[in-house]
Design a protein around this motif. Structure first.
Motif, PDB file in Angstrom:
ATOM      1  N   THR A   9     -25.793 -33.307  19.536  1.00 12.69           N
ATOM      2  CA  THR A   9     -26.158 -32.162  20.375  1.00 12.69           C
ATOM      3  C   THR A   9     -24.832 -31.587  20.859  1.00 12.69           C
ATOM      4  O   THR A   9     -23.755 -32.140  20.556  1.00 12.69           O
ATOM      5  N   SER A  10     -24.907 -30.535  21.668  1.00 12.51           N
ATOM      6  CA  SER A  10     -23.638 -29.961  22.115  1.00 12.51           C
ATOM      7  C   SER A  10     -22.901 -30.943  23.024  1.00 12.51           C
ATOM      8  O   SER A  10     -21.695 -30.837  23.203  1.00 12.51           O
ATOM      9  N   SER A  11     -23.625 -31.917  23.600  1.00 12.74           N
ATOM     10  CA  SER A  11     -22.934 -32.837  24.510  1.00 12.74           C
ATOM     11  C   SER A  11     -22.247 -33.995  23.776  1.00 12.74           C
ATOM     12  O   SER A  11     -21.466 -34.721  24.381  1.00 12.74           O
ATOM     13  N   ASN A  12     -22.539 -34.205  22.503  1.00 12.56           N
ATOM     14  CA  ASN A  12     -21.822 -35.294  21.812  1.00 12.56           C
ATOM     15  C   ASN A  12     -21.293 -34.858  20.451  1.00 12.56           C
ATOM     16  O   ASN A  12     -21.016 -35.706  19.592  1.00 12.56           O
ATOM     17  N   ALA A  13     -21.138 -33.549  20.259  1.00 15.42           N
ATOM     18  CA  ALA A  13     -20.668 -33.048  18.955  1.00 15.42           C
ATOM     19  C   ALA A  13     -19.274 -33.591  18.636  1.00 15.42           C
ATOM     20  O   ALA A  13     -18.992 -33.937  17.480  1.00 15.42           O
ATOM     21  N   ALA A  14     -18.407 -33.684  19.647  1.00 14.23           N
ATOM     22  CA  ALA A  14     -17.039 -34.160  19.399  1.00 14.23           C
ATOM     23  C   ALA A  14     -17.076 -35.598  18.886  1.00 14.23           C
ATOM     24  O   ALA A  14     -16.397 -35.934  17.900  1.00 14.23           O
ATOM     25  N   ALA A  15     -17.902 -36.427  19.524  1.00 12.76           N
ATOM     26  CA  ALA A  15     -18.006 -37.833  19.091  1.00 12.76           C
ATOM     27  C   ALA A  15     -18.612 -37.913  17.691  1.00 12.76           C
ATOM     28  O   ALA A  15     -18.219 -38.769  16.887  1.00 12.76           O
ATOM     29  N   ALA A  16     -19.537 -37.026  17.382  1.00 13.17           N
ATOM     30  CA  ALA A  16     -20.191 -37.050  16.060  1.00 13.17           C
ATOM     31  C   ALA A  16     -19.206 -36.643  14.959  1.00 13.17           C
ATOM     32  O   ALA A  16     -19.166 -37.248  13.887  1.00 13.17           O
ATOM     33  N   ILE A  17     -18.394 -35.619  15.243  1.00 15.32           N
ATOM     34  CA  ILE A  17     -17.393 -35.183  14.247  1.00 15.32           C
ATOM     35  C   ILE A  17     -16.369 -36.302  14.051  1.00 15.32           C
ATOM     36  O   ILE A  17     -15.967 -36.621  12.937  1.00 15.32           O
ATOM     37  N   ASP A  18     -15.972 -36.928  15.148  1.00 13.13           N
ATOM     38  CA  ASP A  18     -15.021 -38.029  15.067  1.00 13.13           C
ATOM     39  C   ASP A  18     -15.613 -39.182  14.244  1.00 13.13           C
ATOM     40  O   ASP A  18     -14.940 -39.747  13.374  1.00 13.13           O
ATOM     41  N   TYR A  19     -16.876 -39.472  14.490  1.00 15.26           N
ATOM     42  CA  TYR A  19     -17.565 -40.539  13.739  1.00 15.26           C
ATOM     43  C   TYR A  19     -17.551 -40.202  12.248  1.00 15.26           C
ATOM     44  O   TYR A  19     -17.225 -41.046  11.408  1.00 15.26           O
ATOM     45  N   GLY A  20     -17.866 -38.951  11.919  1.00 18.80           N
ATOM     46  CA  GLY A  20     -17.937 -38.543  10.515  1.00 18.80           C
ATOM     47  C   GLY A  20     -16.572 -38.557   9.840  1.00 18.80           C
ATOM     48  O   GLY A  20     -16.400 -39.142   8.763  1.00 18.80           O
ATOM     49  N   LEU A  21     -15.582 -37.948  10.506  1.00 13.48           N
ATOM     50  CA  LEU A  21     -14.271 -37.800   9.857  1.00 13.48           C
ATOM     51  C   LEU A  21     -13.460 -39.095   9.859  1.00 13.48           C
ATOM     52  O   LEU A  21     -12.513 -39.222   9.100  1.00 13.48           O
ATOM     53  N   SER A  22     -13.829 -40.040  10.708  1.00 14.73           N
ATOM     54  CA  SER A  22     -13.085 -41.304  10.636  1.00 14.73           C
ATOM     55  C   SER A  22     -13.688 -42.230   9.579  1.00 14.73           C
ATOM     56  O   SER A  22     -13.090 -43.252   9.241  1.00 14.73           O
ATOM     57  N   ARG A  23     -14.854 -41.890   9.054  1.00 18.28           N
ATOM     58  CA  ARG A  23     -15.472 -42.729   8.007  1.00 18.28           C
ATOM     59  C   ARG A  23     -15.473 -42.082   6.624  1.00 18.28           C
ATOM     60  O   ARG A  23     -15.486 -42.771   5.622  1.00 18.28           O
ATOM     61  N   ARG A  24     -15.504 -40.763   6.603  1.00 16.48           N
ATOM     62  CA  ARG A  24     -15.509 -40.070   5.310  1.00 16.48           C
ATOM     63  C   ARG A  24     -14.521 -38.902   5.376  1.00 16.48           C
ATOM     64  O   ARG A  24     -14.136 -38.462   6.463  1.00 16.48           O
ATOM     65  N   ASP A  25     -14.173 -38.398   4.213  1.00 20.22           N
ATOM     66  CA  ASP A  25     -13.157 -37.350   4.168  1.00 20.22           C
ATOM     67  C   ASP A  25     -13.644 -36.020   4.771  1.00 20.22           C
ATOM     68  O   ASP A  25     -12.881 -35.277   5.380  1.00 20.22           O
TER      69      ASP A  25
END
Ligand code: 13P
Ligand code: SF4
Length: 359
Positions: free
Chosen positions: A153-169
């Motif tokens: 959601t808009s309140s955890n988008a930063a954490a979600a992007i970090d989760y995605g980019l730290s695991r996949r390209d």
């Protein structure tokens, strides 16, 4: 879809509706939980057990134990998420079945599948993580879960992007290009590391080189309420109210976010208003019902809508009235609850649970 309340509910006065809602709530007691989104009318929020943003309300829905009936005063994707997050014994009702989200409708399953097919040669699941904004239909949440991705959601988008980019390209982010872009820039990506998939064009309007260099593939979707705010609005409000604090939602275009003092989720905006010193002037770029409620709750602060011209109302949130709420509470036994069927439910749950974990 045609939907009309029985005349008895359409014609009732506000006083009568208030009394009937209060009586129905008393009768249903602990069996009932009414969730109200921050963008709902003040009169509707007044009857809620909880008010919150889409993240907060989905968390509350997931925590309900004894409740049998959840009435979600919000829009369709929120009620669907609440159904997925609660066990089968609970029934979730959306008081106005026409309350949808035009942004969520901008990502259709067939279009997303086509994009995913195009992205497959770039590594598919191994290389690209789908991150889906909460504002999507359950089928797309399931797609996300199936491919190891998560909801934000808009309140955890930063954490979600970090989760995605730290695991996949790469991250495949849909459907809000602005939330994705604002979050990517705050994460430290350069504009050229984000590309826009335009589903109305062949191959999304992108080349192999575009995808190769991208860290985030953004979906070309937007919220028509938040994209109405312009850099001009920020400049004008600063001229008119020297010292004003400008706070905007990250669904606003980046040029607006860049000029604001701060950008943050609905919950962030609520807390910003609460914590601002008495006497401050705050101009907000988000939905008008939330702004009006903040102004009402904090009369010692000057809380205004950023543009001063447009009325940034979410017509879909505004659809839910006291009439709908009274009808739902008195007739829930005859109303079809929102039910997400298997396997969509389990696959979407994977992606939603990941969202709750990372927060
Ligand atoms: P929140 O996730 O902040 O509740 O917002 C949902 C939404 O639709 C914003 O336009
Ligand atoms: Fe959808 Fe925009 Fe309304 Fe939010 S404000 S529910 S994104 S249309």
């Amino acid at each position: 879809m045609y939907f009309s309340l029985p005349a008895e509910y359409r014609q009732a006065s506000d006083d009568e509706l208030q009394q009937r809602i209060t009586a129905a709530r008393q009768k249903l007691g602990k069996k009932l939980c009414i969730l109200t989104h921050h963008y709902q009318r003040i009169a509707v929020v007044a009857h809620g057990d909880h008010v919150g943003d889409s993240y907060g309300l989905s968390k509350i829905a997931a925590e309900q134990k004894d409740v049998e009936i959840i009435v979600f005063c919000g829009v369709h994707f929120m009620a669907e998420a609440a159904d997925i997050l609660t066990d089968e014994s609970k029934n979730v009702f959306l008081p106005n079945p026409l309350a949808g989200c035009p942004m969520a409708d901008m990502a259709e399953m067939a279009d997303v599948m086509e994009a995913w097919k195009f992205l497959k040669p770039f590594g598919g699941d191994k290389n690209i993580m789908p991150v889906s904004y909460m504002n999507t239909a359950a089928g797309l949440k399931a797609f996300t879960g199936r491919h190891g991705g998560l909801i934000c959601t808009s309140s955890n988008a930063a954490a979600a992007i970090d989760y995605g980019l730290s695991r996949r390209d790469k991250v495949f982010f849909f459907p809000d290009e602005h939330l994705g872009c604002n979050t990517g820039i705050a994460y430290g990506l350069k504009p050229e590391e984000m590309v826009l998939w335009d589903f109305s064009r062949e191959n999304g309007g992108l080349t192999t080189e575009d995808i190769d260099r991208a860290r985030i593939i953004l979906w070309k979707g937007h919220c028509h309420v938040h994209t109405n705010f312009t850099p001009e609005h920020v400049r004008e409000v600063r001229e008119q109210y020297p010292g004003v604090k400008v706070v905007v939602h990250p669904e606003c275009p980046h040029e607006v976010v860049k000029l604001a003092d701060v950008a943050g989720s609905t919950r962030f905006i609520v807390e910003f208003c609460r914590d601002a010193p008495s006497g401050s002037t705050i101009a907000i770029g988000t939905e008008i019902n939330l702004i009006n409620r903040m102004a009402h709750e904090y009369p010692d602060k000057k809380i205004i809508e950023l543009s001063g011209q447009i009325c940034p109302v979410c017509a879909n949130m505004y659809r839910t009235t006291l009439n709908d709420l009274a009808y739902t509470l008195e007739n829930y036994a005859d109303i079809k609850p929102i039910k997400v069927s298997e396997p969509t439910r389990s696959e979407a749950l994977l992606a939603l649970e990941k969202m709750l974990e990372i927060h």
